[in-house]
Design an enzyme around this catalytic site. Sequence first.
Site, mmCIF file in Angstrom:
data_model
loop_
_atom_site.group_PDB
_atom_site.id
_atom_site.type_symbol
_atom_site.label_atom_id
_atom_site.label_comp_id
_atom_site.label_asym_id
_atom_site.label_seq_id
_atom_site.Cartn_x
_atom_site.Cartn_y
_atom_site.Cartn_z
ATOM 1 N N ARG A 16 44.818 23.327 31.576
ATOM 2 C CA ARG A 16 43.431 23.815 31.609
ATOM 3 C C ARG A 16 42.512 23.077 30.633
ATOM 4 N NH1 ARG A 16 44.416 30.097 31.226
ATOM 5 N NH2 ARG A 16 46.190 29.314 30.044
ATOM 6 N N GLN A 17 43.109 22.423 29.614
ATOM 7 C CA GLN A 17 42.266 21.596 28.709
ATOM 8 C C GLN A 17 42.274 20.185 29.298
ATOM 9 O OE1 GLN A 17 40.678 22.728 25.796
ATOM 10 N NE2 GLN A 17 39.917 20.760 25.102
ATOM 11 N N HIS A 74 46.325 23.102 37.597
ATOM 12 C CA HIS A 74 44.959 23.629 37.469
ATOM 13 C C HIS A 74 43.922 22.709 38.104
ATOM 14 C CE1 HIS A 74 41.663 25.906 36.031
ATOM 15 N NE2 HIS A 74 41.189 24.876 35.371
ATOM 16 N N LYS A 80 32.286 32.601 39.277
ATOM 17 C CA LYS A 80 32.701 33.006 37.925
ATOM 18 C C LYS A 80 32.043 32.112 36.875
ATOM 19 C CE LYS A 80 36.896 31.802 36.041
ATOM 20 N NZ LYS A 80 38.369 31.805 35.996
ATOM 21 N N ARG A 120 32.775 31.240 32.858
ATOM 22 C CA ARG A 120 33.651 31.511 31.711
ATOM 23 C C ARG A 120 32.830 31.420 30.435
ATOM 24 N NH1 ARG A 120 38.483 32.556 30.301
ATOM 25 N NH2 ARG A 120 39.502 32.300 32.318
ATOM 26 N N ASP A 151 44.778 33.117 42.792
ATOM 27 C CA ASP A 151 44.409 32.208 41.706
ATOM 28 C C ASP A 151 45.622 31.362 41.327
ATOM 29 O OD1 ASP A 151 42.716 31.047 39.903
ATOM 30 O OD2 ASP A 151 42.256 32.878 38.801
HETATM 31 C C1 R5P Z 1 40.694 29.087 35.623
HETATM 32 O O1 R5P Z 1 39.832 28.402 36.127
HETATM 33 C C2 R5P Z 1 41.962 29.463 36.297
HETATM 34 O O2 R5P Z 1 41.946 29.106 37.656
HETATM 35 C C3 R5P Z 1 42.265 30.930 36.140
HETATM 36 O O3 R5P Z 1 41.250 31.659 36.822
HETATM 37 C C4 R5P Z 1 42.276 31.310 34.701
HETATM 38 O O4 R5P Z 1 43.114 30.468 33.986
HETATM 39 C C5 R5P Z 1 42.713 32.728 34.532
HETATM 40 O O5 R5P Z 1 42.664 33.050 33.186
HETATM 41 P P1 R5P Z 1 42.503 34.565 32.733
HETATM 42 O O6 R5P Z 1 43.596 35.341 33.385
HETATM 43 O O7 R5P Z 1 42.664 34.498 31.230
HETATM 44 O O8 R5P Z 1 41.144 34.999 33.140
#
Ligand code: R5P
Length: 282
Positions: free
Chosen positions: A91-92, A124, A185, A187, A211
């Site tokens: 994710r990074q 990811h 979404k 973040r 997801d």
């Molecule tokens: C982010 O873009 C990923 O696809 C997931 O939605 C994310 O990693 C989920 O993280 P969390 O459960 O902490 O919201």
Amino acid sequence: MMVIGGSSSPKLSSSLASELKATLARTEIKRFPDGEGYVRILDPLDGQEVVLVSNTFPDEKIVETMLFCDAIEEFEYSKFTLVIPYFGYSRQDKKFNPGEPISARAMVRALEVYPDRVLTVDIHADSTVEWFETCEAANVSGATEIAGKLKEIGVDFIVSPDEGRIRTAELVGKGVGVPSDYLVKERIDGNIVKIEPKSIDVAGKRVAIVDDIISTGGTIIKASNELKKLGAQTVIAACTHGLFANNALSRLGMCCDNVISSDTIENQTTSFSVAPAIARVL
Ligand code: R5P
């Protein structure tokens, strides 16, 4: 063909060996008294094709993966594929702030020296595999396997919690034979996400949110609340990689009717295997 399973996903390694009609190698994995890891492959590879299944999560498994790679190099083999079911640090995949590393690229650079080929599963960002320069690399989609499980459970609608998973939601929807849509979404930080209100026709329907990763559960909780507001009858959370940090499962239990995940990370919600998807590519 010989499959070697690291300690991060033993069931998946064993299922993959069965799918491939390959031998699952015997291994020894332990720690020295000072905490350093030790691995040993107990069966000869005899010039065969070898598949190592090992995650880069949590941190100690990165070292274990490297040690297994190095042990494999000491044998004669025809081709070495490293399967990384859950690619930790994916994710990074960019610098969000000055001074940060591109952690996913650091993982790629540390591991690409060993295998002939790397396979990731529902990574990811698909573009991460393009950073592998010294070996072949590809990402395997677990969409068919997620769809298979959701079809068995029975759902009417698939939703991606953000724009990043639209394609997966479409594939899963196609596999189940039901429509799909997505939410939007934003973040705010590692723990907080905002889901924009959106009109989706889910009233009275059994909805599955799909997801790649569930970590804190924040994304799914916000998405589920939004879908329930829109009148969804039930909401199932389905993911490939169930990390469930910070007691996420008990919080998810309050807003979702069911939570399912694959065997890339074994946990109490693991209810389907991505072994067939990996085997198809191998
Ligand atoms: C982010 O873009 C990923 O696809 C997931 O939605 C994310 O990693 C989920 O993280 P969390 O459960 O902490 O919201």
